[in-house]
Scaffold this active site. Sequence first.
Site, PDB file in Angstrom:
ATOM      1  N   CYS A  80     -20.915 -11.518  -5.738  1.00 56.13           N
ATOM      2  CA  CYS A  80     -21.727 -10.377  -5.012  1.00 56.13           C
ATOM      3  C   CYS A  80     -23.107 -10.518  -5.636  1.00 56.13           C
ATOM      4  O   CYS A  80     -24.047 -10.152  -4.985  1.00 56.13           O
ATOM      5  CB  CYS A  80     -21.280  -9.085  -5.538  1.00 56.13           C
ATOM      6  SG  CYS A  80     -19.664  -8.518  -4.841  1.00 56.13           S
TER       7      CYS A  80
ATOM      8  N   CYS B 258     -23.971   3.298   1.932  1.00 56.04           N
ATOM      9  CA  CYS B 258     -22.793   4.209   1.973  1.00 56.04           C
ATOM     10  C   CYS B 258     -23.448   5.578   1.897  1.00 56.04           C
ATOM     11  O   CYS B 258     -24.426   5.943   1.332  1.00 56.04           O
ATOM     12  CB  CYS B 258     -22.319   4.173   0.570  1.00 56.04           C
ATOM     13  SG  CYS B 258     -20.903   5.579   0.402  1.00 56.04           S
TER      14      CYS B 258
ATOM     15  N   CYS C 144     -13.461   4.431   7.333  1.00 58.67           N
ATOM     16  CA  CYS C 144     -14.992   4.134   7.513  1.00 58.67           C
ATOM     17  C   CYS C 144     -14.949   2.501   7.152  1.00 58.67           C
ATOM     18  O   CYS C 144     -14.505   2.329   6.179  1.00 58.67           O
ATOM     19  CB  CYS C 144     -15.590   4.883   6.482  1.00 58.67           C
ATOM     20  SG  CYS C 144     -17.392   4.710   6.456  1.00 58.67           S
TER      21      CYS C 144
ATOM     22  N   CYS D  39     -21.531  -5.890   4.569  1.00 59.26           N
ATOM     23  CA  CYS D  39     -21.384  -7.173   3.620  1.00 59.26           C
ATOM     24  C   CYS D  39     -21.569  -8.486   4.204  1.00 59.26           C
ATOM     25  O   CYS D  39     -20.883  -8.864   4.973  1.00 59.26           O
ATOM     26  CB  CYS D  39     -19.779  -6.957   3.026  1.00 59.26           C
ATOM     27  SG  CYS D  39     -19.485  -8.319   1.670  1.00 59.26           S
TER      28      CYS D  39
ATOM     29  N   CYS E 127     -23.751  -2.894   0.240  1.00 53.38           N
ATOM     30  CA  CYS E 127     -22.603  -1.829   0.214  1.00 53.38           C
ATOM     31  C   CYS E 127     -22.965  -0.612  -0.246  1.00 53.38           C
ATOM     32  O   CYS E 127     -22.994   0.607   0.151  1.00 53.38           O
ATOM     33  CB  CYS E 127     -21.403  -2.193  -0.247  1.00 53.38           C
ATOM     34  SG  CYS E 127     -21.343  -2.500  -1.746  1.00 53.38           S
TER      35      CYS E 127
ATOM     36  N   ASP F 264       0.662  -1.281  -0.042  1.00 48.71           N
ATOM     37  CA  ASP F 264       0.019   0.070   0.037  1.00 48.71           C
ATOM     38  C   ASP F 264       0.758   1.361   0.083  1.00 48.71           C
ATOM     39  O   ASP F 264       0.192   2.382   0.641  1.00 48.71           O
ATOM     40  CB  ASP F 264      -0.926  -0.037   1.301  1.00 48.71           C
ATOM     41  CG  ASP F 264      -1.805   1.196   1.020  1.00 48.71           C
ATOM     42  OD1 ASP F 264      -2.438   1.475   0.152  1.00 48.71           O
ATOM     43  OD2 ASP F 264      -2.490   1.484   2.402  1.00 48.71           O
TER      44      ASP F 264
END
Length: 248
Positions: free
Chosen positions: A152, A162, A206, A213, A158, A97
């Site tokens: 999914c 949001c 967040c 999920c 999700c 990352d």
Amino acid sequence: PRLESWLKNNSHGKMQYMENHFDKRLDPTLLVEDSKSVISLIYNYFPENTQHDPEAPKISKYAYGKDYHLVIREKLHAFLFRIREKLGQVEGRGFVDAAPVLERSWAMQSGLGWIGKNGNLINKKKGSFFFLATLITDLVLEADLPYQQDYCGTCTKCIDACPTEAILPNKTLNASQCISYFTIELKAANLPDELQQKAKDWVFGCDICQDVCPWNRFSKPNQHPELKPLDEVLTFSINDWLSLDKSG
């Protein structure tokens, strides 16, 4: 093409580093000379306990403990060292990352999961509460099969959950609307007025799209001592947080 289109639409907000080193994101040999293989890894960070005070400012679960960059980087070094012990001189470099690496795409190609509608990599047995890491090496390895199935389905939990409508169709995230973007990447003193009420007291990151999920019902608490949550993160009340000043 997806990355190029995402950048052209300014979906990355003010994260200018996403525009840098575009060629390296697509070609690992530009990061590690003569590299032949990408090894993708995941490391569970799901905590056993969460913040006690429901009214306290919210922190994303991955930030409960020690800086994960330090933890994962150390483990990547140890992993490469063990490979060299077994196989001799092997060139490689680990990434977590902090470099132009498309870690989610490589992880999917490595068979570790599929990209969910919220943009996170999801594993059928582990959910999505894990860190991604990548080791690029000159080892010639037999590739695993890429993850072909998208589990999914028609679920939109999700997207529906949001609060800032940052999750768009076709697995696209508008970072300029994302709470994590404002509380981590942008480092703004205050959220824009139109998002202030929607942010639901998140002050660092967040977890909403992950918390809702269904695949995260398979998440299990990690057993890694180095990721043990700081007591202050779990136990601070809203008054404790409000009484802090810049000196801590």
